[in-house]
Design a protein around this motif. Structure first.
Motif, PDB file in Angstrom:
ATOM      1  N   LYS A 172      -8.717  13.238  21.237  1.00 20.13           N
ATOM      2  CA  LYS A 172      -9.803  13.821  20.455  1.00 20.13           C
ATOM      3  C   LYS A 172      -9.897  15.338  20.592  1.00 20.13           C
ATOM      4  O   LYS A 172     -10.253  16.034  19.637  1.00 20.13           O
ATOM      5  CB  LYS A 172     -11.142  13.188  20.869  1.00 20.13           C
ATOM      6  N   LEU A 173      -9.604  15.850  21.774  1.00 22.40           N
ATOM      7  CA  LEU A 173      -9.875  17.260  22.051  1.00 22.40           C
ATOM      8  C   LEU A 173      -8.625  18.113  22.184  1.00 22.40           C
ATOM      9  O   LEU A 173      -8.709  19.341  22.129  1.00 22.40           O
ATOM     10  CB  LEU A 173     -10.681  17.387  23.355  1.00 22.40           C
ATOM     11  N   TYR A 210      -4.889  20.007  21.977  1.00 18.09           N
ATOM     12  CA  TYR A 210      -4.087  20.813  21.053  1.00 18.09           C
ATOM     13  C   TYR A 210      -2.635  20.719  21.514  1.00 18.09           C
ATOM     14  O   TYR A 210      -2.333  21.005  22.674  1.00 18.09           O
ATOM     15  CB  TYR A 210      -4.534  22.277  21.065  1.00 18.09           C
ATOM     16  N   SER A 212      -7.263  19.595  17.441  1.00 17.16           N
ATOM     17  CA  SER A 212      -8.281  18.618  17.817  1.00 17.16           C
ATOM     18  C   SER A 212      -9.122  18.281  16.589  1.00 17.16           C
ATOM     19  O   SER A 212      -9.024  18.922  15.541  1.00 17.16           O
ATOM     20  CB  SER A 212      -9.188  19.180  18.914  1.00 17.16           C
TER      21      SER A 212
END
Length: 638
Positions: free
Chosen positions: A201-202, A204, A37
């Protein structure tokens, strides 16, 4: 002169040898890696929770959203305590227009029309990592709720015109449901977009990345043996790379130092172009994989300056710049997904334990309920038998003379024993309320039904040991609710016909004490009282319930009945019933039953007074026991 020419020839031959003899091949490896991220603080965070603040009209959608959103890659959803916290605020979407789209079907050569309502959906987003705000945005999306069905041009125009008129002249929040408006559809569509944004964006991800090394194949070259040793070492290391572990720097350091020395041994010159290329490139790629940003950039720059396949150096620099670094190290390998798997197993085990505990609890509750039904059935039978015994042996009861006179005013013991069914239809008249409210009661020795229309429907049913309640005012999805033990104890007393008709608790008669005469409803009365007590947690005797019965000294009718409840020794509620307008009932040998009841109640709601005007009082009327089954009323409340 010949010697000089010979030396120049030999030097030229060696130069050509160093250049022409350096041949190389590509070594391709596919290695697992993690795409991180944008926020390093999330590297050790594997649980996420979403919190919603919805417009009151959208509350029904909150549970759907909690279940469906958000599923961020690389995290496990936690209902309430996730370390990654996403806060979503959704106001009511704004209706904008009704239009139609059209699509031409080239196969059928027909235009297909799709009318739709347009909405502006606004969603406020805040993302926190360990209570630190890392991202916020206001997401505004124009969404379409496409009408269901097939439309030609004319029907589509009519649908558009009708919907425009409906939306113009309606308070959409009041008159139309979320589903009718298509609000749920446009919110889900917007949330899907936000899901993709937050994943970008966040999230993994794990992936297989193809890395290509350049390995020397010139076996006659003096550096071949050590270059081949590097090839073996890097090949072995690349085979051991996992998501959790990258290359082993200690194993590779001797080889890397050797490669770095070659760049000094073979200075930049046209004849050294090939060996410098494979050396600098392998160093740049290896240091990138070792997560050494500075050296990766340094040797990638040498690849570019060497001016042979300089694009490979540019590619490595691009990879370095694209990677997310923490303390000059790329975040390529971590045990994140192992921890996710462990947590997943743990959650699965916990859920399994919860599931087993749930079924164990259900089994225990079922067993407890079966025992409770037995206890209730026995209590009902005991109450019936005790009532009959008292009616059969009035002379042997406490204050027998007064008891006999009370029973005679109600038609006598024999007539009372023959009561099998009762029916009361009443109109309720509340203070400062002219709205008609009706109440109807049916009862047998083992069944009771209360039906109120106020104008909302309210039902209480006792069917032997089982009892339920339905209330239109209750917004829960459960149509019928079981009545708890405490309320059941109060309601089940209505199986006694004397209590239902007059609030005369013959089951308490031998517990009543006759005290000094008193005035009730303006009449001189016998006053009987009973104080039920219980033990508190400190084994102290405290009041539980107080009963007061007032009997007219002239005609021995029940004038009033009072009941006071106590909680932890303190008064919690008070109820008084005053009985008036006694009328003869033929089925009771012309015994008299009250047709007007004044009710006074004091509890935590405040004070309430109302009149019960009995329009019909029937003893042993004809009705079937089927009315005491709650299934009879399914779908019949409106």
């Amino acid at each position: 002169m010949k010697k000089i020419i010979l030396l120049l020839f030999i030097f030229g031959f060696n130069t050509i040898h160093s250049q022409d003899k350096v041949t190389y091949k590509k070594g391709k490896f596919f290695v697992p890696t993690i795409l991180y991220s944008q926020y390093p603080c999330l590297d050790n965070v594997i649980t996420q929770t979403t919190f919603y603040q919805m417009d009151p009209e959208l509350k029904s959608e909150e549970q759907v959203l909690k279940k469906s959103y958000f599923n961020i890659d690389g995290y496990i959803k936690d209902p309430s305590n996730g370390k990654l916290k996403i806060y979503i605020t959704i106001p009511f979407p704004r209706y904008t227009t009704t239009q139609m789209d059209s699509v031409y079907n080239s196969k059928t050569k027909v235009w297909i029309y799709h009318p739709y309502s347009g909405y502006d959906v606004k969603v406020n987003i805040e993302v926190k990592c360990a209570d630190k705000l890392i991202y916020s945005d206001v997401f505004v999306s124009s969404e379409k709720n496409v009408f269901q069905g097939g439309y030609n041009k004319e029907s589509a125009r009519e649908a558009v015109a009708y919907n425009r008129e409906k939306m113009k002249n309606s308070d959409i929040k009041e008159n139309l449901t979320i589903e009718e408006l298509g609000i749920d559809t446009v919110i889900y569509s917007t949330m899907d977009r936000i899901q993709r944004l937050l994943n970008y964006k966040l999230g993994y991800y794990n992936d297989l990345v193809k890395d290509k090394f350049e390995f020397m194949t010139s076996k006659a070259h003096p550096e071949y043996q050590q270059m081949f040793a590097f090839e073996n070492a890097i090949t072995e290391q690349m085979g051991k790379v996992t998501l959790e572990k990258g290359l082993d720097a200690k194993t590779l350091i001797p080889h890397l130092l050797y490669l770095e020395s070659l760049l000094t041994k073979y200075p930049q010159a046209p004849e050294n172009e090939n060996i410098r290329f494979i050396t600098a490139y392998d160093l740049a790629l290896t240091y990138l994989l070792l997560e050494n940003k500075e050296k990766a950039l340094y040797f990638a720059d040498l690849v570019i300056k060497n001016d042979k396949q300089s694009s490979k150096g540019t590619d490595i620099i691009a990879r370095v710049n694209k990677a997310y670094f923490v303390d000059k190290m790329t975040r390529t390998h971590t045990n994140r997904f192992v921890e996710l798997k462990k947590l997943g197993f743990k959650i699965k085990e916990e859920k399994e334990e919860e599931r087993l505990a749930f079924f164990e609890r259900i089994i225990q509750e079922d067993a407890d309920w079966e025992q409770e039904k037995i206890n209730r059935t026995n209590a009902i039978e005991k109450s019936i038998n005790e009532r009959k015994n008292i009616l059969d042996s009035v002379f042997f009861q406490k204050n027998s003379d007064l008891l006999g006179k009370i029973l005679n005013s109600l038609g006598g013991s024999e007539a009372i024993k023959k009561i099998e069914k009762t029916h009361i239809l009443s109109k309720l008249k509340l203070e400062d309320n002219n709205m008609p409210q009706m109440e109807e009661k049916w009862a047998t020795e083992k069944n009771y039904l209360l039906k109120k229309k106020t104008p909302n429907n309210y039902f209480e049913i006792v069917n032997g040991p089982e009892s339920w309640v339905h209330d239109d005012m209750d917004n829960s999805t459960e149509k019928w609710k079981k009545i708890n033990n405490s309320d059941y104890s109060d309601i089940v007393t209505n199986l006694d016909p004397l209590n239902l008709l007059t609030s005369f608790r013959i089951d308490l008669w031998n517990k009543f004490d006759l005290v000094s005469d008193d005035i009730s409803d303006g009449r001189l009365c016998y006053h009987l009282t009973y104080f039920e007590k219980t033990l508190n947690s400190s084994n102290r005797t405290v009041p539980k319930t107080e009963y007061n019965l007032y009997v007219d000294k002239e005609n021995f009718t029940i004038v009033s009945f009072e009941k006071t409840e106590y909680f932890k020794g303190n008064k919690s509620s008070f109820e008084r019933k005053i009985f008036q307008d006694y009328r003869e009932i033929l089925a009771l040998n012309n015994g008299k039953i009250p047709h007007k009841v004044l009710n006074e109640i004091e509890d935590y709601y405040g004070e309430t007074s109302y009149q019960e005007l009995r329009e019909k009082v029937e003893v042993n009327p004809v009705f079937g026991n089927r009315i005491f089954m709650k299934e009879v009323y399914f779908g019949s409340f409106k």
